[in-house]
Design a protein around this motif. Structure first.
Motif, PDB file in Angstrom:
ATOM      1  N   LYS A 152       3.900   1.905  -2.391  1.00  0.00           N
ATOM      2  CA  LYS A 152       4.351   3.322  -2.568  1.00  0.00           C
ATOM      3  C   LYS A 152       4.921   3.752  -1.141  1.00  0.00           C
ATOM      4  O   LYS A 152       4.361   3.882  -0.243  1.00  0.00           O
ATOM      5  N   ILE A 153       6.008   4.374  -1.443  1.00  0.00           N
ATOM      6  CA  ILE A 153       7.006   5.202  -0.020  1.00  0.00           C
ATOM      7  C   ILE A 153       6.721   6.797  -0.389  1.00  0.00           C
ATOM      8  O   ILE A 153       7.175   7.266  -1.309  1.00  0.00           O
ATOM      9  N   GLU A 154       6.338   7.220   0.548  1.00  0.00           N
ATOM     10  CA  GLU A 154       5.905   8.648   0.748  1.00  0.00           C
ATOM     11  C   GLU A 154       6.896   9.433   1.752  1.00  0.00           C
ATOM     12  O   GLU A 154       7.254   8.298   2.999  1.00  0.00           O
ATOM     13  N   GLY A 191       0.953  -1.116  -0.117  1.00  0.00           N
ATOM     14  CA  GLY A 191       0.052   0.030  -0.073  1.00  0.00           C
ATOM     15  C   GLY A 191       0.727   1.307  -0.171  1.00  0.00           C
ATOM     16  O   GLY A 191       1.772   0.979  -0.568  1.00  0.00           O
ATOM     17  N   THR A 192       0.346   2.484   0.731  1.00  0.00           N
ATOM     18  CA  THR A 192       1.228   3.474   0.589  1.00  0.00           C
ATOM     19  C   THR A 192       1.597   3.749   1.856  1.00  0.00           C
ATOM     20  O   THR A 192       0.785   3.742   3.202  1.00  0.00           O
ATOM     21  N   ILE A 193       2.955   3.680   2.364  1.00  0.00           N
ATOM     22  CA  ILE A 193       3.577   3.636   3.620  1.00  0.00           C
ATOM     23  C   ILE A 193       4.689   4.888   3.574  1.00  0.00           C
ATOM     24  O   ILE A 193       4.914   5.428   2.543  1.00  0.00           O
ATOM     25  N   GLY A 199       9.571  -2.341   6.605  1.00  0.00           N
ATOM     26  CA  GLY A 199       9.516  -2.853   5.247  1.00  0.00           C
ATOM     27  C   GLY A 199       9.592  -4.403   5.272  1.00  0.00           C
ATOM     28  O   GLY A 199       9.968  -5.115   4.193  1.00  0.00           O
ATOM     29  N   ASN A 200       9.234  -4.975   6.424  1.00  0.00           N
ATOM     30  CA  ASN A 200       9.185  -6.337   6.403  1.00  0.00           C
ATOM     31  C   ASN A 200       8.115  -6.983   6.110  1.00  0.00           C
ATOM     32  O   ASN A 200       6.840  -6.700   6.360  1.00  0.00           O
ATOM     33  N   MET A 219      12.055   6.478  -1.957  1.00  0.00           N
ATOM     34  CA  MET A 219      10.828   7.412  -2.224  1.00  0.00           C
ATOM     35  C   MET A 219      10.037   6.856  -3.688  1.00  0.00           C
ATOM     36  O   MET A 219      10.856   6.480  -4.474  1.00  0.00           O
ATOM     37  N   GLY A 220       9.054   6.671  -3.674  1.00  0.00           N
ATOM     38  CA  GLY A 220       8.186   6.465  -4.721  1.00  0.00           C
ATOM     39  C   GLY A 220       7.540   5.175  -4.825  1.00  0.00           C
ATOM     40  O   GLY A 220       7.503   4.128  -3.919  1.00  0.00           O
ATOM     41  N   GLN A 221       7.148   4.820  -5.926  1.00  0.00           N
ATOM     42  CA  GLN A 221       6.302   3.472  -6.329  1.00  0.00           C
ATOM     43  C   GLN A 221       7.341   2.549  -6.416  1.00  0.00           C
ATOM     44  O   GLN A 221       8.628   2.727  -6.911  1.00  0.00           O
TER      45      GLN A 221
END
Length: 159
Positions: A136-138, A51-53, A59-60, A111-113
């Protein structure tokens, strides 16, 4: 050279070619036969969506599998598509009906998808299985700063 002699040679060569092709086909059929008792690997999920994290989040994630075959399952190699993803897996043989795990760590400081694959090699009937992680990482929200004047000097304070 008479035509009977030529005809015999053509028939002999055709027969030898046919015999060679037939034996190659038979050998290929034997190689394709799979042990009916061989282990089989069945994953609960082949795709894990983070999802968006937020940057720096956990990250596991864990892929769980079951050996649905009749012989012990051995994972021979588990490899990620890039260095940002690190897999760890069950190294011991997994008995029929038992479960095993592949723990995947994704570097959440990027960062990003993302869409990464993990290749699982084993002694199962299907020797190679592909798994996927995506998300996705914001960036983390930072506290806004506003300059304020104190005693004629400009200073930065956090709200």
């Amino acid at each position: 050279i008479n035509s009977k002699h030529i005809m015999k040679r053509v028939l002999l060569i055709t027969g030898l070619v046919f015999l060679g092709l037939t034996s190659m086909y038979a050998q290929a059929q034997v190689e394709e036969q799979v042990n009916p008792n061989a282990p089989e690997i069945a994953f609960e999920k082949a795709v894990i969506d983070y999802g968006t994290i937020t940057q720096g989040a956990d990250g596991n994630r864990t892929f769980v599998f079951t050996n649905t075959g009749k012989e012990p399952l051995i994972l021979t190699n588990v490899k990620a598509s890039c260095g940002c993803t690190t897999p760890k897996w069950t190294r011991n043989p997994v008995a029929p009906g038992e479960k095993g795990e592949i723990l995947v760590h994704y570097d959440t400081n990027r960062m990003g998808q993302f869409h990464k694959s993990i290749t699982v090699q084993s002694n199962a009937k299907s020797a190679t299985t592909m798994l996927t992680i995506k998300g996705k990482i914001e960036p983390k929200e930072t506290a806004p700063t506003t300059p304020t004047k104190q005693g004629g000097e400009s200073k930065v304070s956090k709200k």
